[in-house]
Design an enzyme around this catalytic site. Structure first.
Site, PDB file in Angstrom:
ATOM      1  N   THR A  18       8.274  -8.312   2.830  1.00 55.91           N
ATOM      2  CA  THR A  18       9.053  -8.828   1.871  1.00 55.91           C
ATOM      3  C   THR A  18       9.923  -8.949   3.779  1.00 55.91           C
ATOM      4  O   THR A  18       9.570  -7.763   4.106  1.00 55.91           O
ATOM      5  CB  THR A  18       9.500  -8.149   1.642  1.00 55.91           C
ATOM      6  OG1 THR A  18       8.913  -8.285   0.415  1.00 55.91           O
ATOM      7  CG2 THR A  18      11.162  -7.958   1.829  1.00 55.91           C
ATOM      8  N   SER A  37       4.794 -14.524   2.773  1.00 55.22           N
ATOM      9  CA  SER A  37       5.400 -13.808   1.699  1.00 55.22           C
ATOM     10  C   SER A  37       6.513 -14.053   1.359  1.00 55.22           C
ATOM     11  O   SER A  37       7.301 -13.428   0.934  1.00 55.22           O
ATOM     12  CB  SER A  37       4.903 -12.682   2.231  1.00 55.22           C
ATOM     13  OG  SER A  37       5.097 -11.839   3.439  1.00 55.22           O
ATOM     14  N   ARG A  49       6.870 -11.471 -13.216  1.00 56.23           N
ATOM     15  CA  ARG A  49       7.554 -10.846 -12.555  1.00 56.23           C
ATOM     16  C   ARG A  49       8.495 -10.678 -11.845  1.00 56.23           C
ATOM     17  O   ARG A  49       8.506 -11.252 -10.189  1.00 56.23           O
ATOM     18  CB  ARG A  49       5.353 -10.412 -11.648  1.00 56.23           C
ATOM     19  CG  ARG A  49       5.832  -8.695 -11.344  1.00 56.23           C
ATOM     20  CD  ARG A  49       5.995  -8.811  -9.647  1.00 56.23           C
ATOM     21  NE  ARG A  49       6.354  -7.364  -8.943  1.00 56.23           N
ATOM     22  CZ  ARG A  49       6.430  -7.480  -8.003  1.00 56.23           C
ATOM     23  NH1 ARG A  49       7.104  -8.610  -7.053  1.00 56.23           N
ATOM     24  NH2 ARG A  49       6.159  -6.508  -6.902  1.00 56.23           N
ATOM     25  N   THR A  59      10.046  -2.581   2.363  1.00 53.97           N
ATOM     26  CA  THR A  59       9.423  -3.456   1.257  1.00 53.97           C
ATOM     27  C   THR A  59       7.737  -3.113   1.033  1.00 53.97           C
ATOM     28  O   THR A  59       7.821  -1.596   0.966  1.00 53.97           O
ATOM     29  CB  THR A  59       9.003  -3.968   2.634  1.00 53.97           C
ATOM     30  OG1 THR A  59       7.786  -5.008   3.118  1.00 53.97           O
ATOM     31  CG2 THR A  59       8.677  -3.040   4.290  1.00 53.97           C
ATOM     32  N   GLY A  60       7.203  -4.162   0.741  1.00 57.25           N
ATOM     33  CA  GLY A  60       5.718  -2.967  -0.093  1.00 57.25           C
ATOM     34  C   GLY A  60       5.224  -2.803  -1.346  1.00 57.25           C
ATOM     35  O   GLY A  60       6.509  -3.390  -2.229  1.00 57.25           O
ATOM     36  N   THR A 114      11.686 -12.518  -0.786  1.00 52.57           N
ATOM     37  CA  THR A 114      10.352 -12.374  -0.887  1.00 52.57           C
ATOM     38  C   THR A 114       9.687 -13.293  -1.692  1.00 52.57           C
ATOM     39  O   THR A 114      10.526 -13.437  -2.599  1.00 52.57           O
ATOM     40  CB  THR A 114       9.296 -11.411  -1.427  1.00 52.57           C
ATOM     41  OG1 THR A 114       8.128 -11.003  -0.768  1.00 52.57           O
ATOM     42  CG2 THR A 114      10.720 -10.507  -2.215  1.00 52.57           C
TER      43      THR A 114
HETATM   44  C1  SD4 Z   1       8.081  -6.851  -3.846  1.00 55.22           C
HETATM   45  N1  SD4 Z   1       8.269  -5.684  -2.572  1.00 55.22           N
HETATM   46  O1  SD4 Z   1       8.034  -8.293  -4.668  1.00 55.22           O
HETATM   47  C2  SD4 Z   1       8.227  -7.087  -2.337  1.00 55.22           C
HETATM   48  C3  SD4 Z   1       6.511  -7.459  -1.459  1.00 55.22           C
HETATM   49  C4  SD4 Z   1       6.789  -6.375  -0.581  1.00 55.22           C
HETATM   50  O2  SD4 Z   1       4.568  -5.601   0.393  1.00 55.22           O
HETATM   51  O3  SD4 Z   1       6.970  -6.363   0.387  1.00 55.22           O
HETATM   52  N2  SD4 Z   1       4.929  -6.797   0.011  1.00 55.22           N
HETATM   53  O4  SD4 Z   1       6.868  -6.205  -4.494  1.00 55.22           O
END
Ligand code: SD4
Length: 345
Positions: A203, A84, A231, A254-255, A221
């Site tokens: 991330t 990731s 995107r 993160t997320g 990330t």
């Molecule tokens: C995103 N926040 O590209 C990042 C990815 C991530 O858990 O942290 N995923 O949306």
């Protein structure tokens, strides 16, 4: 991986027990931190432990927080087992690995790249944007062109393992972000374990306070796996995936990036700290802002915030359980702390 005994010890003590352990060399003189501030680095997820070590090697020698956070997040960027972040990251639905990254210092200087292909260390390109251009954010082909002009090597970031995972996903080609990446949904309708096991998390966002009293942050990330080509998530958006203000503190996320962008998440956390909230309280309120706006769907998404104030105090909060953050200072080198969350496991 975390040292289990250290993990348990730290978990029992809790975040508040990460007491002030290494006073600043120059607190209150060159920096903005208070007199009781502590040199410290914190970052998201368990892979933050190794990243923190690289950052600490710089902080411990009275190096600069900006150098520390860049060096720190380069560790997962180069880790091919990390799916990731950086090289080895899972691609978009077209099989292209596109990276997002940002970096920011205590004075408000910042740089970022979005949808960058073919360069492992997106964070270092982001720093070049900050230091060698009049801009903040370069995207796509332009970001790559700039990176190559700056001497970065052009690489294939799609590893055989990530390529295989992409081909698996193509069988159903269903896009469904999942709560934490160790149960990422390949599209078959039920969660499947990631190749490589539980070491794969989202991330990396990192915040550091150096011996000069200066804060800095970095975030990098490969974004959501199987996303639409082009995107861009929250990570390269200053104020969303990362924000630092030397007078107050810094935050990172993160997320599901879309939810973080919609709520200017990291900026919100920093502004809440400015109003007097602790890092933990500020992260909690920012998470609740998202949850309150999405009462029906919040239980299906993950967003986590990590914050550090100008004294080096660290806190976090997430929508779902399972988010953890790593903290390193002179006393606790490899602490991994489970974040509190709105919804239990
Ligand atoms: C995103 N926040 O590209 C990042 C990815 C991530 O858990 O942290 N995923 O949306």
């Amino acid at each position: 991986m975390a040292d289990r005994r250290q993990f348990l010890k730290t978990s029992l003590l809790g975040a508040s027990a990460l007491a002030m352990s290494k006073p600043l060399a120059a607190a209150g003189s060159t920096g903005t931190a208070g007199k009781s501030a502590t040199v410290r680095v914190a970052s998201t997820w368990d892979f933050g432990i190794a990243a923190n070590q690289a950052a600490w090697a710089i902080l411990d020698k009275h190096g600069h927080a900006l150098d520390a956070v860049e060096a720190g997040v380069r560790v997962p960027e180069a880790d091919l087992k990390n799916h990731s972040v950086g090289k080895g990251g899972y691609p978009d639905r077209d099989g292209k690995v596109t990276l997002d990254a940002s970096i920011m210092d205590a004075e408000g200087n910042c740089g970022a790249v979005a949808a960058l292909e073919h360069v492992t260390h997106a964070i270092s390109v982001a720093r070049r944007v900050m230091e060698r251009t009049p801009h903040v954010l370069l995207a796509g082909d332009g970001a790559l062109q700039f990176a190559l002009e700056q001497g970065f090597e052009k690489e294939n970031l799609l590893t055989p393992e990530a390529d295989q995972a992409w081909h698996e996903w193509l069988k159903t080609a269903r896009y469904q972000p999942v709560i934490n990446s160790e149960v990422r949904d390949y599209g078959a309708g039920k969660p499947a374990a990631l190749p490589g096991g539980k070491d794969n998390h989202d991330t990396i966002g990192m915040l550091a306070l150096d011996a000069h009293g200066k804060l800095a942050g970095a975030c990098t990330t490969s974004g959501m796996a199987w996303k639409l080509h082009g995107r861009v998530g929250d990570s390269p958006i200053i104020g969303a995936g990362l924000y630092v203000d030397g007078e107050v503190g810094g935050a990172t996320s993160t997320g599901v990036g879309e939810e973080v962008i919609r709520n200017a998440g990291s900026f919100l956390v920093v502004e809440l700290m400015r109003q007097g909230r602790t890092p933990t309280e500020a992260c909690r309120e920012a998470v609740m802002r998202i949850v309150r706006k999405k009462p029906k769907t919040a239980k299906d998404i993950q967003v986590g915030f990590l914050a550090m104030n100008r004294d080096g105090e660290v806190g976090a909060w997430a929508i779902q359980s399972g988010f953890s953050y790593a903290v390193c200072d002179a006393k606790n080198q490899r602490a991994l702390i489970p974040s509190k969350s709105v919804y239990p496991a």
